[in-house]
Design a protein around this motif. Structure first.
Motif, PDB file in Angstrom:
ATOM      1  N   ALA A  49      -4.925  18.223  25.691  1.00 47.92           N
ATOM      2  CA  ALA A  49      -4.211  18.208  26.969  1.00 47.92           C
ATOM      3  C   ALA A  49      -4.990  18.821  28.133  1.00 47.92           C
ATOM      4  CB  ALA A  49      -2.849  18.895  26.817  1.00 47.92           C
ATOM      5  N   PRO A  50      -5.657  19.986  27.971  1.00 53.42           N
ATOM      6  CA  PRO A  50      -6.367  20.556  29.133  1.00 53.42           C
ATOM      7  C   PRO A  50      -7.440  19.642  29.698  1.00 53.42           C
ATOM      8  CG  PRO A  50      -6.159  22.183  27.376  1.00 53.42           C
ATOM      9  CD  PRO A  50      -5.745  20.866  26.800  1.00 53.42           C
ATOM     10  N   TYR A  51      -7.991  18.773  28.873  1.00 49.75           N
ATOM     11  CA  TYR A  51      -9.072  17.881  29.302  1.00 49.75           C
ATOM     12  C   TYR A  51      -8.547  16.503  29.705  1.00 49.75           C
ATOM     13  CZ  TYR A  51     -11.156  21.564  26.537  1.00 49.75           C
ATOM     14  OH  TYR A  51     -11.486  22.799  26.036  1.00 49.75           O
ATOM     15  N   MET A  52      -7.431  16.099  29.133  1.00 48.79           N
ATOM     16  CA  MET A  52      -6.882  14.770  29.369  1.00 48.79           C
ATOM     17  C   MET A  52      -5.941  14.715  30.579  1.00 48.79           C
ATOM     18  SD  MET A  52      -4.913  12.463  26.538  1.00 48.79           S
ATOM     19  CE  MET A  52      -4.691  10.690  26.705  1.00 48.79           C
ATOM     20  N   LEU A  53      -5.138  15.744  30.756  1.00 45.86           N
ATOM     21  CA  LEU A  53      -4.120  15.712  31.815  1.00 45.86           C
ATOM     22  C   LEU A  53      -4.675  15.528  33.221  1.00 45.86           C
ATOM     23  CD1 LEU A  53      -1.567  18.382  30.547  1.00 45.86           C
ATOM     24  CD2 LEU A  53      -1.181  15.913  30.788  1.00 45.86           C
ATOM     25  N   PRO A  54      -5.834  16.116  33.574  1.00 46.32           N
ATOM     26  CA  PRO A  54      -6.358  15.864  34.927  1.00 46.32           C
ATOM     27  C   PRO A  54      -6.591  14.386  35.230  1.00 46.32           C
ATOM     28  CG  PRO A  54      -7.469  17.742  33.950  1.00 46.32           C
ATOM     29  CD  PRO A  54      -6.655  17.120  32.854  1.00 46.32           C
ATOM     30  N   HIS A  55      -6.763  13.575  34.187  1.00 45.65           N
ATOM     31  CA  HIS A  55      -6.986  12.142  34.379  1.00 45.65           C
ATOM     32  C   HIS A  55      -5.689  11.339  34.338  1.00 45.65           C
ATOM     33  CE1 HIS A  55     -11.227  13.024  33.901  1.00 45.65           C
ATOM     34  NE2 HIS A  55     -10.964  13.633  32.765  1.00 45.65           N
ATOM     35  N   LEU A  56      -4.567  12.012  34.071  1.00 45.62           N
ATOM     36  CA  LEU A  56      -3.277  11.333  33.951  1.00 45.62           C
ATOM     37  C   LEU A  56      -2.294  11.700  35.052  1.00 45.62           C
ATOM     38  CD1 LEU A  56      -2.586  11.745  30.104  1.00 45.62           C
ATOM     39  CD2 LEU A  56      -3.537   9.745  31.264  1.00 45.62           C
ATOM     40  N   ARG A  57      -2.356  12.935  35.523  1.00 49.55           N
ATOM     41  CA  ARG A  57      -1.318  13.433  36.435  1.00 49.55           C
ATOM     42  C   ARG A  57      -1.151  12.537  37.668  1.00 49.55           C
ATOM     43  NH1 ARG A  57      -3.549  18.851  35.239  1.00 49.55           N
ATOM     44  NH2 ARG A  57      -2.045  19.908  33.867  1.00 49.55           N
ATOM     45  N   GLY A  58       0.099  12.224  37.951  1.00 45.71           N
ATOM     46  CA  GLY A  58       0.415  11.447  39.141  1.00 45.71           C
ATOM     47  C   GLY A  58       0.161   9.963  39.036  1.00 45.71           C
ATOM     48  N   ARG A  59      -0.239   9.472  37.856  1.00 46.55           N
ATOM     49  CA  ARG A  59      -0.586   8.053  37.714  1.00 46.55           C
ATOM     50  C   ARG A  59       0.440   7.315  36.854  1.00 46.55           C
ATOM     51  NH1 ARG A  59      -5.871   7.390  39.410  1.00 46.55           N
ATOM     52  NH2 ARG A  59      -7.047   9.351  39.535  1.00 46.55           N
ATOM     53  N   PRO A  60       0.886   6.149  37.275  1.00 47.43           N
ATOM     54  CA  PRO A  60       1.719   5.327  36.395  1.00 47.43           C
ATOM     55  C   PRO A  60       0.936   4.970  35.123  1.00 47.43           C
ATOM     56  CG  PRO A  60       1.718   4.470  38.641  1.00 47.43           C
ATOM     57  CD  PRO A  60       0.635   5.502  38.573  1.00 47.43           C
TER      58      PRO A  60
END
Length: 312
Positions: A49-60
């Motif tokens: 999660a710490p590495y993946m979430l920055p690429h997911l947040r706010g995106r459909p």
């Protein structure tokens, strides 16, 4: 006898994972007796999660679900079911003839919940919900020609040549294995240009590269027109199109992962599309292979002028 749900602590929430021993992903082809369970996927999601979430947040997201395991049908889910918890973020976006309400993954608890829903692969939009028609990512999809996934040399060459062109245009680029067949080249943008402008730029850049190396690369969408050349695929840059998210798992034997890599790693003889798996992707993520990529994306205006000059 049914299995009791397993409680997984994720940030401030505790998320139940139902049937945690259910096998979702097959083991490697040479060892078919092994596999990865829903519990394994939940553990991986929590760890990465710490590495993946920055690429997911706010995106459909478009969610690739494998509820019946490796031999069952695949369900590509766009609309968020009413049964999803209220604390999961949603975004309603326009589509032809109406709207669709996509799931957005903003926290670790959502990642774990999606594992419980057998969402193996997360496909993200290249734009954020607050500027849905203005992508802040541009993606070039590079797969081996034909059905050959053994010879990765054409993919490596395409990545190098494309990077050289993007450097000439003043655009930094990042490299990622897809966990499937090839590589993605990701260009961070400032999110000011409309999706149609971004798609046109990607197409024109691919045309320039194909024209410079007509025996190696092509932009022909039809396989019968490619003549064994590598296809420079820019189709993921259209409105409502998606690309696999960094660190997401692919539903292939051994559970390979779409993994960011540094440009130095392109020379690694062991590098291919499935180099990292659910078993070692977190350790790889800790090396922060994209650490050198600028946090702020570039505007396409100056790059467009340089590209138009190259096109004559």
């Amino acid at each position: 006898m049914s299995q009791a749900p397993r409680a997984v602590r994720a940030g401030r929430r505790t998320v139940p994972v139902h049937r945690p021993e259910k096998v979702l992903l097959a083991g490697r082809e040479e060892d078919e007796a092994t596999g990865y369970t829903k519990g394994d996927l939940a553990d991986y999601h929590r760890a990465v999660a710490p590495y993946m979430l920055p690429h997911l947040r706010g995106r459909p997201l478009m969610l690739e679900r494998h509820s019946d395991g490796p031999d069952g049908p695949v369900f590509m889910q766009k609309n968020t079911p009413d049964t999803y918890p209220d604390w999961i973020t949603r975004v309603e976006v326009p589509k032809e003839g109406g709207t669709v309400t996509h799931t957005v993954c903003d926290d670790t608890a959502t990642l774990v919940y999606l594992a419980d829903q057998a969402c193996v692969t997360l496909h993200r939009w290249l734009s954020r919900a607050d500027r849905i028609r203005c992508p802040d990512r541009m993606v070039f999809d590079l797969d081996p020609p034909g059905d050959d996934v053994v010879d990765f040399a054409p993919v490596r060459e395409a990545a190098r040549r494309l990077r050289e062109l993007l450097d000439e245009l003043g655009l930094p680029s990042a490299l990622m294995t897809t966990g499937s067949r090839g590589l993605h080249l990701v260009v961070p943008l400032d999110g000011r240009e409309d999706v149609d402008e971004v798609r046109a730029f990607a197409r024109d850049a691919a045309d320039v590269l194909a024209a410079a190396h007509p025996d190696r690369f092509t932009t022909a969408a039809r396989k019968k027109d490619r003549g064994g050349r590598l296809y420079l695929d820019v189709q993921r840059n259209g409105y409502a199109q998606t690309a696999v998210a960094p660190y997401t798992v692919r539903a292939r034997p051994g559970a390979p992962v779409a993994a960011p890599v540094s440009w130095d790693q392109l020379d690694d003889p062991d590098l291919d599309a499935r180099r990292w798996t659910i078993a070692d992707a977190v350790e790889h993520a800790r090396t922060r292979p994209w650490a050198g990529i600028p946090r702020r994306g570039r505007a396409l205006g100056p790059a467009r002028r340089r590209l138009d000059a190259l096109r004559g």
